[in-house]
Design a protein around this motif. Structure first.
Motif, PDB file in Angstrom:
ATOM      1  N   ARG A  32      33.167  45.962  58.515  1.00 47.36           N
ATOM      2  CA  ARG A  32      34.302  44.906  58.020  1.00 47.36           C
ATOM      3  C   ARG A  32      35.241  45.406  57.079  1.00 47.36           C
ATOM      4  NH1 ARG A  32      31.824  39.721  58.307  1.00 47.36           N
ATOM      5  NH2 ARG A  32      29.645  39.650  58.829  1.00 47.36           N
ATOM      6  N   SER A  35      37.897  46.881  59.847  1.00 46.43           N
ATOM      7  CA  SER A  35      38.517  45.545  60.654  1.00 46.43           C
ATOM      8  C   SER A  35      39.644  44.621  59.841  1.00 46.43           C
ATOM      9  CB  SER A  35      37.558  44.677  61.171  1.00 46.43           C
ATOM     10  OG  SER A  35      36.551  45.086  62.073  1.00 46.43           O
ATOM     11  N   CYS A  36      39.308  44.572  58.579  1.00 42.27           N
ATOM     12  CA  CYS A  36      40.025  43.807  57.715  1.00 42.27           C
ATOM     13  C   CYS A  36      41.061  44.577  56.842  1.00 42.27           C
ATOM     14  CB  CYS A  36      39.195  42.912  56.716  1.00 42.27           C
ATOM     15  SG  CYS A  36      38.052  41.784  57.261  1.00 42.27           S
ATOM     16  N   HIS A 104      34.572  43.705  48.170  1.00 41.76           N
ATOM     17  CA  HIS A 104      34.418  42.437  48.921  1.00 41.76           C
ATOM     18  C   HIS A 104      33.652  42.359  50.324  1.00 41.76           C
ATOM     19  CE1 HIS A 104      35.885  38.723  50.364  1.00 41.76           C
ATOM     20  NE2 HIS A 104      36.655  39.214  51.424  1.00 41.76           N
ATOM     21  N   VAL A 108      30.552  39.963  51.637  1.00 45.03           N
ATOM     22  CA  VAL A 108      30.460  39.366  52.634  1.00 45.03           C
ATOM     23  C   VAL A 108      29.129  39.639  53.508  1.00 45.03           C
ATOM     24  CG1 VAL A 108      31.753  38.732  54.908  1.00 45.03           C
ATOM     25  CG2 VAL A 108      33.149  38.900  52.596  1.00 45.03           C
ATOM     26  N   ALA A 111      26.300  38.057  51.891  1.00 44.55           N
ATOM     27  CA  ALA A 111      26.323  36.731  51.987  1.00 44.55           C
ATOM     28  C   ALA A 111      25.797  36.192  53.415  1.00 44.55           C
ATOM     29  CB  ALA A 111      27.897  35.971  51.792  1.00 44.55           C
ATOM     30  N   SER A 112      26.195  37.099  54.488  1.00 49.28           N
ATOM     31  CA  SER A 112      26.031  36.670  55.670  1.00 49.28           C
ATOM     32  C   SER A 112      24.536  37.066  56.164  1.00 49.28           C
ATOM     33  CB  SER A 112      26.720  37.562  56.794  1.00 49.28           C
ATOM     34  OG  SER A 112      26.334  37.828  57.920  1.00 49.28           O
ATOM     35  N   PRO A 115      22.101  34.439  53.084  1.00 52.93           N
ATOM     36  CA  PRO A 115      22.882  33.135  52.602  1.00 52.93           C
ATOM     37  C   PRO A 115      21.928  32.234  51.655  1.00 52.93           C
ATOM     38  CG  PRO A 115      22.027  32.744  54.653  1.00 52.93           C
ATOM     39  CD  PRO A 115      21.859  34.180  54.569  1.00 52.93           C
TER      40      PRO A 115
ATOM     41  N   ASN B 109      39.297  34.892  48.817  1.00 54.92           N
ATOM     42  CA  ASN B 109      38.121  35.778  49.324  1.00 54.92           C
ATOM     43  C   ASN B 109      36.829  34.863  48.988  1.00 54.92           C
ATOM     44  OD1 ASN B 109      39.330  38.124  49.910  1.00 54.92           O
ATOM     45  ND2 ASN B 109      39.466  38.975  47.903  1.00 54.92           N
ATOM     46  N   VAL B 112      36.115  32.980  52.270  1.00 58.14           N
ATOM     47  CA  VAL B 112      35.741  34.087  53.102  1.00 58.14           C
ATOM     48  C   VAL B 112      34.142  34.220  52.858  1.00 58.14           C
ATOM     49  CG1 VAL B 112      35.607  36.465  54.043  1.00 58.14           C
ATOM     50  CG2 VAL B 112      37.700  35.116  53.938  1.00 58.14           C
ATOM     51  N   ILE B 113      33.801  34.341  51.843  1.00 59.14           N
ATOM     52  CA  ILE B 113      32.491  34.514  51.427  1.00 59.14           C
ATOM     53  C   ILE B 113      31.520  33.366  51.632  1.00 59.14           C
ATOM     54  CG2 ILE B 113      30.746  34.788  49.485  1.00 59.14           C
ATOM     55  CD1 ILE B 113      32.719  36.832  48.437  1.00 59.14           C
ATOM     56  N   ALA B 116      30.865  33.157  55.343  1.00 59.82           N
ATOM     57  CA  ALA B 116      29.765  34.073  55.709  1.00 59.82           C
ATOM     58  C   ALA B 116      28.456  33.401  55.253  1.00 59.82           C
ATOM     59  CB  ALA B 116      29.949  35.570  55.002  1.00 59.82           C
ATOM     60  N   THR B 117      28.179  32.899  54.258  1.00 56.91           N
ATOM     61  CA  THR B 117      27.108  32.166  53.885  1.00 56.91           C
ATOM     62  C   THR B 117      26.653  31.077  54.967  1.00 56.91           C
ATOM     63  OG1 THR B 117      28.108  30.590  52.322  1.00 56.91           O
ATOM     64  CG2 THR B 117      27.097  32.576  51.269  1.00 56.91           C
ATOM     65  N   GLY B 120      26.597  33.142  58.871  1.00 54.58           N
ATOM     66  CA  GLY B 120      25.769  34.116  59.073  1.00 54.58           C
ATOM     67  C   GLY B 120      26.458  35.230  60.114  1.00 54.58           C
ATOM     68  N   ARG B 121      25.498  35.513  61.093  1.00 54.10           N
ATOM     69  CA  ARG B 121      25.749  36.472  62.101  1.00 54.10           C
ATOM     70  C   ARG B 121      27.057  36.242  62.959  1.00 54.10           C
ATOM     71  NH1 ARG B 121      24.993  40.416  61.415  1.00 54.10           N
ATOM     72  NH2 ARG B 121      25.568  39.840  59.406  1.00 54.10           N
ATOM     73  N   PHE B 123      29.765  35.048  62.018  1.00 60.14           N
ATOM     74  CA  PHE B 123      30.864  35.343  60.979  1.00 60.14           C
ATOM     75  C   PHE B 123      31.130  37.104  61.157  1.00 60.14           C
ATOM     76  CE2 PHE B 123      34.488  34.246  58.716  1.00 60.14           C
ATOM     77  CZ  PHE B 123      34.554  35.019  57.745  1.00 60.14           C
ATOM     78  N   THR B 124      31.560  37.454  62.286  1.00 58.67           N
ATOM     79  CA  THR B 124      31.513  39.001  62.756  1.00 58.67           C
ATOM     80  C   THR B 124      32.543  39.650  61.842  1.00 58.67           C
ATOM     81  OG1 THR B 124      33.051  38.370  64.412  1.00 58.67           O
ATOM     82  CG2 THR B 124      30.651  38.431  64.967  1.00 58.67           C
ATOM     83  N   PRO B 125      32.777  40.904  61.825  1.00 58.03           N
ATOM     84  CA  PRO B 125      33.731  41.619  61.248  1.00 58.03           C
ATOM     85  C   PRO B 125      35.177  41.143  61.972  1.00 58.03           C
ATOM     86  CG  PRO B 125      32.093  43.093  61.642  1.00 58.03           C
ATOM     87  CD  PRO B 125      31.687  42.013  62.476  1.00 58.03           C
ATOM     88  N   ASP B 126      35.160  41.067  63.167  1.00 56.90           N
ATOM     89  CA  ASP B 126      36.533  40.463  63.867  1.00 56.90           C
ATOM     90  C   ASP B 126      36.855  38.838  63.273  1.00 56.90           C
ATOM     91  OD1 ASP B 126      36.235  42.123  67.269  1.00 56.90           O
ATOM     92  OD2 ASP B 126      37.202  42.662  65.203  1.00 56.90           O
ATOM     93  N   GLN B 128      36.018  37.846  60.422  1.00 61.33           N
ATOM     94  CA  GLN B 128      36.425  38.120  59.045  1.00 61.33           C
ATOM     95  C   GLN B 128      37.772  38.346  58.881  1.00 61.33           C
ATOM     96  OE1 GLN B 128      34.025  40.784  56.533  1.00 61.33           O
ATOM     97  NE2 GLN B 128      35.607  40.569  54.827  1.00 61.33           N
ATOM     98  N   ALA B 129      38.258  39.369  60.021  1.00 54.40           N
ATOM     99  CA  ALA B 129      39.658  39.897  59.790  1.00 54.40           C
ATOM    100  C   ALA B 129      40.522  38.938  60.111  1.00 54.40           C
ATOM    101  CB  ALA B 129      39.579  41.198  61.061  1.00 54.40           C
ATOM    102  N   GLN B 132      40.657  36.757  56.931  1.00 56.31           N
ATOM    103  CA  GLN B 132      41.179  37.666  55.718  1.00 56.31           C
ATOM    104  C   GLN B 132      42.875  37.429  56.100  1.00 56.31           C
ATOM    105  OE1 GLN B 132      38.128  38.878  53.666  1.00 56.31           O
ATOM    106  NE2 GLN B 132      39.895  38.622  53.230  1.00 56.31           N
TER     107      GLN B 132
END
Lengths: 142, 147
Positions: A32, A35-36, A104, A108, A111-112, A115, B109, B112-113, B116-117, B120-121, B123-126, B128-129, B132
């Protein structure tokens, strides 16, 4: 800034869940981050940072293990991370802004994966805890 | 000017379609006030903000959160002209509300969190990017008219 007793309890109890998936959490946090905040990659020119890379996994484990060390010594994080603090100050010299980005991304990831556990109170406790850890790691910078 | 790729737009609009804006808005503003208590400085008139449960259950927080996130939804309809879309709101936040733009980054931010809650899954890194990038661009658009 120091954690209240309630905040410490939250962090320690969530950690027991997190530690069972430590490697996954660590790797995902770094994925993450890169990527971000691609600028963070500038500290790893010697790494293969592609998803699934062994180096990424190994480093993710390292990072999460260090967080775990801080949790286990939550009453004295500065002492537990003293060597790491020196490493970051004198050798790695990662710009302090990156600790915010990494923290951060760890939030995340938590949280993922968790949850139900990541309530507003837990979010606050973890944000504060990681802020404290970041402070310890940068306190010898100058 | 920020440019969103087709993939980023798809990631953003696809996820947004599944968001309960009223619920997520209340949660986002609530968490901002819980995690960063100094942000409560803008909400003296909101009543009981004395604990996390008081904040998260506060009807004024929920209502205002819904308003804020609905406005965020407008951004998603105007990805190619965020500065234009938020020009008036930017002036408002500077001249009337006197909000430090750092608060827009903090809220971004938190959003974004929350995603994610909820996702879950998924909400991949891509994912999230892309988000953001969006929250960053919205924060910049809201700060653009500051003087």
């Amino acid at each position: 800034m120091s954690l209240t007793r309630a905040e410490r309890t939250i962090v320690v109890s969530m950690w027991s869940k997190i530690s069972t998936q430590a490697d996954v959490i660590g790797t995902e946090t770094l994925e993450r981050l890169f990527s971000c905040y691609p600028q963070a990659k500038t500290y790893f020119p010697h790494f293969d940072l592609h998803s699934g890379s062994a180096q990424l996994r190994a480093h993710g484990s390292k990072v999460v293990a260090a967080v775990g060390d801080a949790v286990k010594s939550i009453d004295n994080v500065a002492s537990a991370l003293s060597k790491l603090s020196e490493l970051h100050a004198y050798v790695l010299r990662v710009d302090p802004v990156n600790f915010k980005f990494l923290s951060h991304c760890l939030l995340v990831t938590l949280a993922s994966h968790f949850p139900a556990d990541f309530t507003a109170d837990a979010h606050a406790a973890w944000d504060k805890f990681l802020s404290l850890v970041s402070g310890v790691l940068t306190e010898k910078y100058r | 000017m920020v440019h969103f790729t087709a993939e980023e737009k798809a990631a953003i609009t696809g996820l947004w379609g599944k968001v309960n804006v009223e619920e997520a808005g209340g949660e986002a503003l609530g968490r901002l006030l819980v995690v960063y208590p100094w942000t409560q400085r803008f909400f003296d008139s909101f009543g009981n903000l004395s604990s996390a449960s008081a904040i998260m259950g506060n009807p004024k927080v929920k209502a205002h959160g819904k308003k804020v996130l609905t406005s965020f939804g407008e951004a998603i309809k105007n990805l190619d002209n965020l500065k234009g879309a938020f020009a008036k709101l930017s002036e408002l936040h500077c001249d009337k509300l006197h909000v430090d733009p750092e608060n827009f980054r903090l809220l971004g931010n938190v959003i974004v969190i929350i995603l994610a809650t909820h996702f879950g899954r998924e909400f991949t890194p891509d994912m999230q990017a892309a988000w953001q990038k969006l929250t960053n661009a919205v924060a910049n658009a809201l700060a653009h008219k500051y003087h």
